[in-house]
Design a protein around this motif. Structure first.
Motif, short mmCIF file in Angstrom:
data_model
loop_
_atom_site.label_atom_id
_atom_site.label_comp_id
_atom_site.label_asym_id
_atom_site.label_seq_id
_atom_site.Cartn_x
_atom_site.Cartn_y
_atom_site.Cartn_z
N UNK A 108 13.31 40.18 -4.19
CA UNK A 108 12.25 39.10 -5.42
C UNK A 108 11.73 38.48 -4.23
N UNK A 109 10.66 37.42 -4.31
CA UNK A 109 10.44 36.61 -4.27
C UNK A 109 11.74 35.39 -4.73
N UNK A 110 11.65 34.44 -4.12
CA UNK A 110 12.25 33.21 -5.31
C UNK A 110 11.36 31.80 -5.59
N UNK A 111 11.58 31.10 -6.14
CA UNK A 111 10.31 30.22 -6.41
C UNK A 111 10.15 29.47 -5.12
N UNK A 112 8.47 29.58 -5.21
CA UNK A 112 8.02 28.42 -4.12
C UNK A 112 8.25 27.57 -3.96
N UNK A 113 8.47 26.64 -2.81
CA UNK A 113 8.69 24.95 -3.19
C UNK A 113 7.82 24.35 -2.78
N UNK A 114 6.73 23.65 -3.45
CA UNK A 114 5.54 22.64 -3.30
C UNK A 114 5.87 21.90 -2.80
N UNK A 115 5.44 21.02 -1.73
CA UNK A 115 5.76 19.62 -1.18
C UNK A 115 4.08 18.64 -0.65
N UNK A 116 4.33 17.40 -1.16
CA UNK A 116 2.99 16.76 -0.79
C UNK A 116 3.90 15.54 -0.76
N UNK A 117 3.02 14.16 0.16
CA UNK A 117 3.58 12.94 -0.16
C UNK A 117 2.80 11.77 0.99
N UNK A 118 3.19 10.94 1.30
CA UNK A 118 2.13 10.17 1.53
C UNK A 118 1.82 10.00 3.25
N UNK A 119 0.81 9.17 4.07
CA UNK A 119 0.86 9.64 5.02
C UNK A 119 1.95 9.26 6.21
N UNK A 120 3.05 9.07 5.86
CA UNK A 120 3.86 8.48 6.81
C UNK A 120 5.54 9.26 6.27
N UNK A 121 5.38 10.20 5.28
CA UNK A 121 6.41 11.01 4.72
C UNK A 121 7.49 10.30 3.95
N UNK A 122 7.34 9.08 3.30
CA UNK A 122 8.34 7.63 2.59
C UNK A 122 8.27 8.50 1.48
N UNK A 123 7.67 8.71 0.78
CA UNK A 123 7.82 9.50 -0.64
C UNK A 123 7.50 10.29 -0.63
N UNK A 146 0.87 -1.03 -0.22
CA UNK A 146 0.03 -0.04 -0.31
C UNK A 146 0.72 0.84 0.46
N UNK A 147 1.90 1.45 0.57
CA UNK A 147 2.77 2.40 0.87
C UNK A 147 3.35 2.91 -0.09
N UNK A 148 4.07 1.51 -1.61
CA UNK A 148 4.75 1.43 -2.40
C UNK A 148 4.02 1.70 -3.72
N UNK A 149 2.31 1.58 -3.47
CA UNK A 149 1.84 1.48 -4.31
C UNK A 149 1.22 3.05 -4.18
#
Length: 408
Positions: free
Chosen positions: A138-153, A38-41
């Protein structure tokens, strides 16, 4: 490369768990295999289906921001994903545009917002900046990050931006106690041309063309009769007028900031009295001149927001070049941190040319040194109107910096 490495490690671990579960054929082993699957999927789905499109809209609290004053930034972020997001971080950075080329600019502030968007595609939040120093950021490029519930991916994406924040000089009022006289009006005898400047009205008097004069002032009919170029002179009779000069030579950043703030305060005070101003700045990259009347233009405020201390040629030489373009008897106002022999020579030369002088001296210390006292007394004997801005009198709002999330 980091994401690929994580993927290969996860695939190897998944294979190991599958081998163990298949070998021992126990309930615990198959449960762990199901969890890992499930995590890998979910990681594969995150990499393929999330953060497909991101749009960012920033709104500042006010149109005009001044040094030392806090302000809020409202962020509207739209994230298009084909699956719901467990979590999302939005990292915002701003850097000073005055950083030298070839060096990595350090962020002036960094703000990270964490949210649990789920099925929401629009995220709105507000953060407060505790006040910045004068300048453009000047604003630098915004960094947007998301992942799985455990934060592994995780999946990261950079959002390009070309927006910036312009911080104007600190707002201070010119004390009435410092205003020792009213600016005299230009008389008929002083109504001479100022080359390189434009005038809203042109008089009837003419003179011969001098290299550097604007072509718009040429009187074509008179030029044809005389056989030489003739210029119409600007009509400034009866108008209070000041030639305002900013001395940008400085080796002390704090004193330079005080000098900028008091320059703006004096200009606004003169404009409120109906004074017409020729603003002149002499720097190594050339001479800049603006004509001001009634109010401070956006171009002038931007100049005061971004100008920095720079070296320049002799102040006396710069004053002589400027006086050639000004009416006889025009008042000169100079804001400077100098109180030395060159300052006295400038005052003496302007006095011999018939120009009254107002000298705004931004002092380094409350106490005047013997040398400074000698030049100060010499300028007073000449008849210079002196304004002394001491360290205590020149205190400006302190930029506190720092960022805090104030979303409701």
């Amino acid at each position: 490369m980091r994401t690929i490495g994580k993927g290969l490690a996860a695939l190897a671990l998944w294979g190991a768990v599958f081998a163990i579960a298949n070998l021992r054929d126990g309930a615990v082993e198959w449960f762990l295999f199901t969890v890992f699957s499930c995590v890998i999927g979910s990681g594969i789905l995150i990499q393929m289906l999330t953060l497909r499109e991101i749009r960012v809209v920033r709104r500042l609290e006010r149109n005009h921001l001044y040094a030392g004053e806090s302000f809020t930034v409202t962020m509207d972020v739209t994230v298009r994903s084909w699956i719901p997001l467990f979590w999302l971080t939005l990292t915002e950075r701003a850097v000073h545009t005055s950083a030298q080329e070839g060096t990595q600019p350090q962020p002036i502030f960094t703000h990270t917002h964490l949210c649990l968007p789920g099925f929401r595609s629009r995220i709105t939040y507000v953060y407060r900046v505790g006040g910045l120093a004068r300048g453009r950021y000047a604003f630098a490029d915004m960094e947007v990050c998301s992942g799985d519930i455990f934060g592994f991916f995780t999946k990261k994406k950079q959002v390009k931006t070309d927006e910036s924040i312009l911080i104007y000089p600190a707002r201070i009022g010119w004390p009435q106690a410092l205003t020792g006289y009213s600016v005299p009006s230009i008389t008929e005898e002083q109504n001479l041309p100022r080359t390189g400047m434009e005038s809203s009205t042109l008089g009837t008097e003419l003179r011969e063309y001098v290299p550097g004069d604007p072509w718009k002032r040429i009187h074509w009919k008179s030029s044809a009769k005389q056989g030489r170029w003739q210029l119409r002179l600007p009509d400034r009779v009866g108008e209070p007028y000041v030639c305002f000069i900013l001395d940008t030579a400085s080796d002390k950043r704090k004193r330079f900031e005080i000098m900028i703030a008091w320059s703006v305060a004096r200009l606004e005070q003169l404009l409120s009295m109906g004074t017409e101003i020729s603003l002149v700045s002499h720097q190594l990259d050339g001479r800049r001149t603006w004509l001001l009347k009634n109010f401070m233009t956006a171009e002038i405020m931007q100049y005061f927001a971004e100008v920095g201390p720079k070296g320049q040629a002799s102040l006396l030489t710069a004053i002589r070049h400027t006086a050639m373009r000004e009416p006889r008897g025009a008042v000169f106002a100079i804001v400077s941190e100098r109180m030395d022999q060159e300052a006295a020579e400038v005052a003496q030369w302007l006095f011999t040319q018939g120009h009254p002088l107002e000298w705004v001296w931004v002092m380094e210390r409350d106490q005047v040194s013997p040398d400074e006292q000698m030049w100060l007394e010499r300028m007073e004997r000449i008849g210079v109107t002196l304004y002394r801005i001491g360290p205590k009198q020149g205190l400006l709002p302190t930029p506190r910096g720092g960022v805090e999330d104030v979303s409701a």
